[in-house]
Motif scaffolding. Sequence first.
Motif, PDB file in Angstrom:
ATOM      1  N   ALA A  40      -8.576   4.628  -3.826  1.00  0.00           N
ATOM      2  CA  ALA A  40      -8.729   5.578  -3.049  1.00  0.00           C
ATOM      3  C   ALA A  40      -8.068   7.159  -2.609  1.00  0.00           C
ATOM      4  CB  ALA A  40      -8.665   4.861  -1.383  1.00  0.00           C
ATOM      5  N   ASP A  60       0.638  -1.050  -0.187  1.00  0.00           N
ATOM      6  CA  ASP A  60       0.321  -0.322  -0.085  1.00  0.00           C
ATOM      7  C   ASP A  60       1.094   1.332   0.245  1.00  0.00           C
ATOM      8  OD1 ASP A  60       0.989   0.465   2.882  1.00  0.00           O
ATOM      9  OD2 ASP A  60      -1.174  -0.868   3.207  1.00  0.00           O
ATOM     10  N   ASP A  98      -0.598  -0.901  -4.363  1.00  0.00           N
ATOM     11  CA  ASP A  98      -2.112  -2.157  -4.674  1.00  0.00           C
ATOM     12  C   ASP A  98      -3.330  -1.296  -5.324  1.00  0.00           C
ATOM     13  OD1 ASP A  98      -3.993  -1.216  -2.542  1.00  0.00           O
ATOM     14  OD2 ASP A  98      -2.578  -2.226  -0.676  1.00  0.00           O
ATOM     15  N   LYS A  99      -4.102  -1.745  -6.052  1.00  0.00           N
ATOM     16  CA  LYS A  99      -4.755  -1.118  -6.428  1.00  0.00           C
ATOM     17  C   LYS A  99      -6.104  -0.321  -5.294  1.00  0.00           C
ATOM     18  CE  LYS A  99      -8.587  -3.533  -8.504  1.00  0.00           C
ATOM     19  NZ  LYS A  99      -9.075  -4.332  -9.715  1.00  0.00           N
ATOM     20  N   PHE A 100      -6.271  -1.053  -4.237  1.00  0.00           N
ATOM     21  CA  PHE A 100      -7.243  -0.502  -3.764  1.00  0.00           C
ATOM     22  C   PHE A 100      -6.666   0.793  -2.826  1.00  0.00           C
ATOM     23  CE2 PHE A 100      -8.261   0.766   1.139  1.00  0.00           C
ATOM     24  CZ  PHE A 100      -9.870   0.418   0.911  1.00  0.00           C
ATOM     25  N   HIS A 101      -5.811   0.914  -2.544  1.00  0.00           N
ATOM     26  CA  HIS A 101      -4.593   2.456  -2.217  1.00  0.00           C
ATOM     27  C   HIS A 101      -5.450   3.313  -3.142  1.00  0.00           C
ATOM     28  CE1 HIS A 101      -4.165  -0.384   0.760  1.00  0.00           C
ATOM     29  NE2 HIS A 101      -4.598   0.885   2.096  1.00  0.00           N
TER      30      HIS A 101
END
Length: 184
Positions: free
Chosen positions: A162, A135, A156-159
Amino acid sequence: MKCPTIGKATKEKIPGVLLTRRFTEALADDIGRYADRTSVLEASRRYNIDYKTALAFEKAYLARKKESAPDVNPTRIGVEEIYLGKMGYRVVVSDLDAGWPIWIGGTNRSQESFEAFFAWLGEEKTKNIRLGVMDMWKPYLAALKKFCPDADVVFDKFHVVAKMSEAMDEVRRSMMSPGFKTTA
């Protein structure tokens, strides 16, 4: 029983039976494996044995499992953390090629906690790391760049999503402010 040949009491070794316990090696392995999959307390209840005995079987099972584990030499690592309640955070490093965690440690989410992984791995194997997936936590990035300066980093894609959402919200808020003017 007294041995007629030597005239003393002896224990005869029976293959597959642990001399110090009233368990076969296979049963001890089963209990250790079950304790590893569930918990030591659950294993002691299921097999109706003392907690300390179940714990000893689990430790022996894990020691044998560790001996047969493949040598760790990652080239691509993933870095995450796990929250353990009152015990705080631990850093989890996975070998992305092997597909499993290879190290869990540290005492928090600090750079020093992640640097402990590189100390454990050793200088020679650390040189082989070419990619770190993590992250956007700055202490992890700093530790990776300190020990593997040539390694590529993938967030990572999530961060990433976001952070992009935060930026879009900021743009929307500024567009909704009374002083915003459009050029048309």
